[in-house]
Design a protein around this motif. Sequence first.
Motif, short mmCIF file in Angstrom:
data_model
loop_
_atom_site.label_atom_id
_atom_site.label_comp_id
_atom_site.label_asym_id
_atom_site.label_seq_id
_atom_site.Cartn_x
_atom_site.Cartn_y
_atom_site.Cartn_z
N GLU A 151 0.83 -1.21 0.00
CA GLU A 151 0.00 0.00 0.00
C GLU A 151 0.86 1.26 0.00
O GLU A 151 0.48 2.27 0.54
N LYS A 152 2.04 1.17 -0.62
CA LYS A 152 2.91 2.34 -0.64
C LYS A 152 3.13 2.82 -2.06
O LYS A 152 4.20 3.30 -2.41
N TRP A 153 2.15 2.66 -2.89
CA TRP A 153 2.36 2.89 -4.32
C TRP A 153 1.76 4.21 -4.80
O TRP A 153 1.86 4.55 -5.97
N ARG A 154 1.15 4.95 -3.89
CA ARG A 154 0.53 6.21 -4.32
C ARG A 154 1.59 7.06 -5.00
O ARG A 154 2.59 7.42 -4.40
N ARG A 167 -2.74 -6.68 -8.25
CA ARG A 167 -3.67 -7.22 -7.25
C ARG A 167 -4.43 -8.43 -7.79
O ARG A 167 -4.64 -9.41 -7.07
#
Lengths: 392, 392
Positions: B85-88, B100
């Motif tokens: 969840e660090k792909w922004r 995903r």
Amino acid sequence: MSRPVTSTDGSDEAQGGTVAGAAGSVGAAGSAGVAEESAGERSGASGDGRWPSIRGPRTGARATSRDVARVAGVSQATVSLVMGEKWRGRVSERTADSVRSAARSLGYRPNLAARNLRLGRTRTALLVVPALTNEFFARVYTGAARVAAEQGIGVVLYPSPEGVGPARDPFASARATLDGVIASSMAAEALTALREGGLPLVMLDSDPERAEAATTVNLDLADGMRQVAGHLLALGHRRFVHLAADIDSWTFRVRAAALAEALRGTPGTELTVVRAPLTVADGLHAAEHALTRPGPRPTALVCDDDVLAAGTCKAARRLGLRVPDDLSVTGFDDLSLATAVEPELTTVRLPAEGVGEAGMRALMGVLDGGPVAPRVLPVELVVRGTTTVAGG
Amino acid sequence: MSRPVTSTDGSDEAQGGTVAGAAGSVGAAGSAGVAEESAGERSGASGDGRWPSIRGPRTGARATSRDVARVAGVSQATVSLVMGEKWRGRVSERTADSVRSAARSLGYRPNLAARNLRLGRTRTALLVVPALTNEFFARVYTGAARVAAEQGIGVVLYPSPEGVGPARDPFASARATLDGVIASSMAAEALTALREGGLPLVMLDSDPERAEAATTVNLDLADGMRQVAGHLLALGHRRFVHLAADIDSWTFRVRAAALAEALRGTPGTELTVVRAPLTVADGLHAAEHALTRPGPRPTALVCDDDVLAAGTCKAARRLGLRVPDDLSVTGFDDLSLATAVEPELTTVRLPAEGVGEAGMRALMGVLDGGPVAPRVLPVELVVRGTTTVAGG
DNA sequence: CCATTCCGGTTTTACGTATAACTAGCGACG
DNA sequence: CGTCGCTAGTTATACGTAAAACCGGAATGG
């Protein structure tokens, strides 16, 4: 003094490009300071910036096998051999001793995450239960943990953290890589996730029809309920109430079915079913309701567990009924509660720790290559003070 | 479908022997079959020899982030970014989606051992308690686990596995790398090992004088006992028995000291201390003994916990004494047992889950850089049916 | 029109361990 | 005397992940 070699030191040496720098561990400060600007920059930007040394939640401050090796004057591989007790004939007694003393002086503990990663297994099992505050499951855990400990296996728990949210992932919550899972069928919410987990699975007290691939360890609950029915019928009881758990689980369905079936064999019996959550207070209310409804009063109240039975006894007393003279009551489980109340409960003793033990052994069997035959553990009626002849 | 990147392919071939299952599932069967004799040889000698594929307890049969990457047509790093969840702003929405879905189709779950190794922390805490079959500690666990779950932290247990051997290593038994420890002072055997473990440590209900560096979370047990004494003195009681736990722990010493101190303030009081292990049966016997000794009979029996109080009530009834009319009894803890017996116990309510919650929060505080102020949680006397005026 | 920044990734590396593969030295044996 | 085997190690590598460093190209800015 006591913590001579830090990982920082080691990595600095590595940055230098040579492993030979081991000797420099004493006075490497100077060389490290001179050694490449880039190295200094990096540690300044990333290491210190993100994890100030004092606040560091990093487990990594500990000594590694490489630190031990340097102190003992051997290679890391040798340390690993000695610590793993696999050095017979590969390392001399003298060297092994020096490794051990170096390890002790550094307070070395192998990093289990690294070991688990390397070995691809963790010797850790997950036990999934509904709630530990239910003594039955606390005892299941105790049994499982005992067997596991004997075999050097660890047990982690996933008790649905009540009120944390509906569909949390039992695997993620375990926070550890797992080799296998033991799950109570009562932990309904987690079951589908567990089946899809792809791990060896042992099911406790689950419907044999639906166990599918999983190995099962069951209690002979039907027999337990038959013993209860037989006991009460023999005492002359004919009007029964079944105070059932308000939970849709095989564990309780099988009790209900067995009781109904057993009474069906005797003509002239009546059976009313009342449901309640598994608490003393709810049992009390439900029993009160069942005992005050119109029509001839029941003489025997069969409860799905000891907690409900305790509630029933309180209800009876409130209504001015004597237990067991006016009303026979039976429990189920034989928790410590059963002998804490007065009179002591007639109940069905379930080998709770035995379930945990059998579950863990079954899991070990599966891990060793299964298949493992399903087991059904016997249960036993314990007659105490809450049952007597009808119409006494 | 296509086999685009040669370098990636090459590394796959190299690992073909071990990961063959995963590769096959994707459809690379052909290349896997061709893959080097040497690779086959190796897997034959090591992999299959030691862990035949069927029996393999290896967790490693699962898909890795690299497998996901291959299916999604991206690099492993991208998978890691997306799953973390660090792909922004680092990965496009489209790519993230394909990663995903690839992960889902492969049933990918990150290997926690690898993650823990990489991060140097595990978000896992060890809770050390004497025994989960004691409802108090089951509730402590519940509270700690709830807070932990909210923060994405896992809790593993070390309940001294009764009867497994005296000095087992709590860290080793946890089978997981740990970030911190919460320990009950009652787990005496494990305490020294825990102190030497070098991990952040929170002590529950421990002597503040001896807590040393550890952060403490305590219950105001002395106040609880003072409330009991005040209550009974106000009811006119003067002849007391303290039915004390037969355990040498601060938790119980402080109760004893507070009771003695509180009675000292009132002239004409008598206090006898009797010890017993924490079971109903032992409490019963000890109480029986205390109530039948020569001399004027005590009118109030103060118990160190609810289980002993339940035993005392049974003893009284056996001796033909009515509770509370002939004998007032008080418990401690307010377990579910307290309201299961009849009459319900007057007892001191301990916020057991609150202890677990506060302990976990304190540990998180320490992990975040402490120091954390010690906490003392208030307790509350709950007056129910086992106490009344003396000489009623 | 070139320098800079931003976007969307990739390449590379390190975490600490266990173990396969290799090696140097040495005594024994055919 | 060459070779084998044994002892007592060492070197090298892989486990799966996270994240720092890097990089090509497009947009932006002066």
